[in-house]
Structure formats: structure tokens, C-alpha cells
Design an enzyme around this catalytic site. Sequence first.
Site, PDB file in Angstrom:
ATOM      1  N   LYS A 112     -15.945 -69.426 -14.794  1.00  0.00           N
ATOM      2  CA  LYS A 112     -16.650 -70.250 -15.781  1.00  0.00           C
ATOM      3  C   LYS A 112     -17.407 -71.399 -15.134  1.00  0.00           C
ATOM      4  CE  LYS A 112     -14.076 -69.375 -20.014  1.00  0.00           C
ATOM      5  NZ  LYS A 112     -13.369 -69.980 -21.157  1.00  0.00           N
ATOM      6  N   LYS A 193     -15.835 -57.224 -18.217  1.00  0.00           N
ATOM      7  CA  LYS A 193     -15.105 -57.151 -19.480  1.00  0.00           C
ATOM      8  C   LYS A 193     -16.034 -57.511 -20.649  1.00  0.00           C
ATOM      9  CE  LYS A 193     -13.179 -61.611 -20.546  1.00  0.00           C
ATOM     10  NZ  LYS A 193     -12.139 -62.405 -21.113  1.00  0.00           N
ATOM     11  N   LYS A 196     -17.501 -62.547 -25.433  1.00  0.00           N
ATOM     12  CA  LYS A 196     -18.354 -63.180 -26.431  1.00  0.00           C
ATOM     13  C   LYS A 196     -19.405 -64.063 -25.788  1.00  0.00           C
ATOM     14  CE  LYS A 196     -14.264 -65.968 -27.544  1.00  0.00           C
ATOM     15  NZ  LYS A 196     -13.273 -66.294 -28.518  1.00  0.00           N
TER      16      LYS A 196
HETATM   17  P1  AMP Z   1     -10.930 -65.640 -25.478  1.00  0.00           P
HETATM   18  O1  AMP Z   1     -12.099 -64.914 -26.012  1.00  0.00           O
HETATM   19  O2  AMP Z   1     -11.120 -65.931 -24.020  1.00  0.00           O
HETATM   20  O3  AMP Z   1     -10.472 -66.805 -26.287  1.00  0.00           O
HETATM   21  O4  AMP Z   1      -9.746 -64.578 -25.500  1.00  0.00           O
HETATM   22  C1  AMP Z   1      -8.858 -64.405 -26.589  1.00  0.00           C
HETATM   23  C2  AMP Z   1      -7.912 -63.262 -26.317  1.00  0.00           C
HETATM   24  O5  AMP Z   1      -8.629 -62.011 -26.275  1.00  0.00           O
HETATM   25  C3  AMP Z   1      -7.170 -63.342 -24.984  1.00  0.00           C
HETATM   26  O6  AMP Z   1      -5.849 -62.886 -25.163  1.00  0.00           O
HETATM   27  C4  AMP Z   1      -7.930 -62.413 -24.087  1.00  0.00           C
HETATM   28  O7  AMP Z   1      -7.134 -61.885 -23.068  1.00  0.00           O
HETATM   29  C5  AMP Z   1      -8.369 -61.331 -25.066  1.00  0.00           C
HETATM   30  N1  AMP Z   1      -9.608 -60.671 -24.616  1.00  0.00           N
HETATM   31  C6  AMP Z   1     -10.815 -61.261 -24.451  1.00  0.00           C
HETATM   32  N2  AMP Z   1     -11.735 -60.349 -24.041  1.00  0.00           N
HETATM   33  C7  AMP Z   1     -11.073 -59.160 -23.943  1.00  0.00           C
HETATM   34  C8  AMP Z   1     -11.474 -57.826 -23.552  1.00  0.00           C
HETATM   35  N3  AMP Z   1     -12.718 -57.525 -23.203  1.00  0.00           N
HETATM   36  N4  AMP Z   1     -10.545 -56.858 -23.577  1.00  0.00           N
HETATM   37  C9  AMP Z   1      -9.280 -57.136 -23.957  1.00  0.00           C
HETATM   38  N5  AMP Z   1      -8.843 -58.360 -24.324  1.00  0.00           N
HETATM   39  C10 AMP Z   1      -9.723 -59.367 -24.313  1.00  0.00           C
END
Ligand code: AMP
Length: 327
Positions: A112, A193, A196
Amino acid sequence: MTSRVFSGIQPTGQITLGNYLGALKQFVALQDQADAYYCVVDMHAITMPQDPDQLKERIKDLASLYLAVGLNPEKSTLFVQSDVSAHSELGWILQCLVHMGELSRMTQFKEKGEGKEAVSAGLFTYPALMAADILLYQSHLVPVGEDQKQHLELTRDLAIRFNARFGDTFTIPEIMLLKQGARIMSLDDPNKKMSKSNPNPGSRIEMLDPPDVIRKKISRAVTDSDRFIRFDPEAKPAVSNLLTIFSLVTDQSIEDVVSAYDGKGYGDFKKELGEALVAHLTPIQTRYAEIRNSGEIERLLHLGAEKARATAATTMEAVRKNVGLGS
Ligand code: AMP
Ligand code: TRP
């Protein structure tokens, strides 16, 4: 004793299919077996610049999505991180326990912060706040996607270090990773991965994408060079990612999906994957619209925060006493 589950998602950007399959879907399954706390981590969101009006809306958007995918406020405690000030308090104490070297090894910080001129100190100490989130509730299990594994390992190290230095205070949490779905990949590049924050919206399915957008994104998703539909994440990462998504949204094994498309081409496969996603997401979207427009969400979040505050207060009392803080 029923086990305690804790997890959180940042209210930044639209929630993707990766968040859903990697995290949210597990949250729902766990609420029937455990005492679950699910948090909208707005204090983590501000480690990167956020527009205040937009942040306010996104907190409510995410909480509404929690409910729309099936989280039930009677079973789980749903709340916003900044509503419970103990998170910042314990976050600071853990910042004084974590080592700079440990924080600088975190890959999320490196990713990041990369290429940015100014990076906040909060982005660097982010894992101490995350450890506070988890440890405040004496959590046993933390369901997350694979990208959070390193943060969870650090959380465990900090809990062990704290207990050794100040006496038994925290439960040592376990990470809970889903085997498949723990890492859903981008539709435009199966080596990254699904995220968003990717500048290309075609790289992800968002939970609130309209049906035609979902169909179009799937039809444009990259595939691999040969024309066979088989599961082989090394040799065929793009098709394997689509197979994982197909299997998770239709509750079938990957083998069953593969045999159903034996001898068929990518065209049919993608078309039916698009339809399966639309069928899975449409009811969630309908519930989301009802909840988001109902005005109920604030009330539910206040109730959740009250419950969370009470649990957190018990831990903080022990923490202050053991560390020797206060008058
Ligand atoms: P965040 O978007 O970083 O707040 O992530 C929220 C949750 O979603 C966390 O538990 C991440 O590990 C999971 N997560 C985010 N992107 C992915 C992805 N591409 N595949 C699986 N899990 C994800
Ligand atoms: N760091 C997590 C992410 O980016 C979000 C998060 C914050 C979290 N606090 C948490 C996840 C506590 C699990 C438990 O996905």
C-alpha cells in the site's frame, strides 16, 4: 464455552466478490456456531486518505451489506470500530509492544505504501490496531482471506508477548482460512488478487453490480491459452479462478463443475457462470436496497456498539491493571 469469533472489513470502496467469498460468506456460516463479533473498521480506513462524507456513507453501505448477505443482529454483534474507543486505547498500548522491525516486514504495508510520496504513520502501525480489535474480545477464531495471514501471525505473537510480560490477559487467536475462495483473483490478471482498489473496474465483480455488468465482466474475463476447462491453478490460473467462483456460488465441488463442462468451450462456461452469479447476487442486492433505505441501520449499529463496549471494557480493565496504567 462457545467460541468467540471476530472479523472486520474496511469501509473503503465497493465490496467485491473476493471479500464475499473470502470473508463474508464465512461470517454468515459462523454466526450459528459461535459468539461472533463483526466490525466495520473505519479507523483502519483512515490510514489512507478518505473523503469524510463518502466515508460516512460507506460505513452504512457496508453494514447494510453485512445484513443483506445474512448476518443476523440477534445472533452476531455488528458494530463500527470507532464507536468503541477501547480499540484506539489498546491499539496504542500494542504499538508500544510491537517492534518497528516486525511492522516493516508486513507485506500489506509495503504494497500500500509503494510509490507513494507520503505514507501515514497509521498505515505503518495498522497491524497493532488490528491486533487490538481481535484481542479486546478475547477472540478464538478470526475468519479472513489469505492476505491477512501475516497480520494474524503478528497478532498471535503480540498476545503471547503481552501475556509473558504482564501476566495472562489475552486469548491467543487462531486464523481461519477457507481452502478455496481464500484468494479470489482479478478477472483481468489471475496473478493479482481481486481488489476493490484496482483502478480497472473490469478486474472485479462488485456485490452491487447490476446483472448486465456482471455478465459483461465475466464474458471479458481473461482465460488461458488452450481451450480446455480444467482446474490447474499453476498452469491455468485464469480458468481455475473462474472454476473456483463457479463452485462457490453454486455450492458444487470443482470436480462436478469441471465434468459438467467436459468437451464444452469457454463461451458456454462463461455464459453460465455469469448467470449463476446473477442468480446468487440478485436476492442479496434486493435485500440490500430494502435495508439501506430503511433507516434501521443506525439503530442496529448503536445496539451493537453497546454490546461491544461492554465486552471490551472487561478486557481493558485487566489490561490497565496488568500494565500498571491509570490513577
Ligand atoms: P479488505 O477489502 O482489505 O477490507 O478485506 C476484507 C476481507 O476480505 C479480508 O478478510 C480479506 O482477506 C478478504 N479479501 C479481500 N480480497 C479478497 C480476495 N480477492 N479473495 C479472498 N478474500 C479477500
Ligand atoms: N486488515 C483487515 C483487512 O484489510 C481488516 C481488519 C481490521 C480485520 N481489523 C481486523 C480483519 C480484525 C480481521 C480481524 O482485510
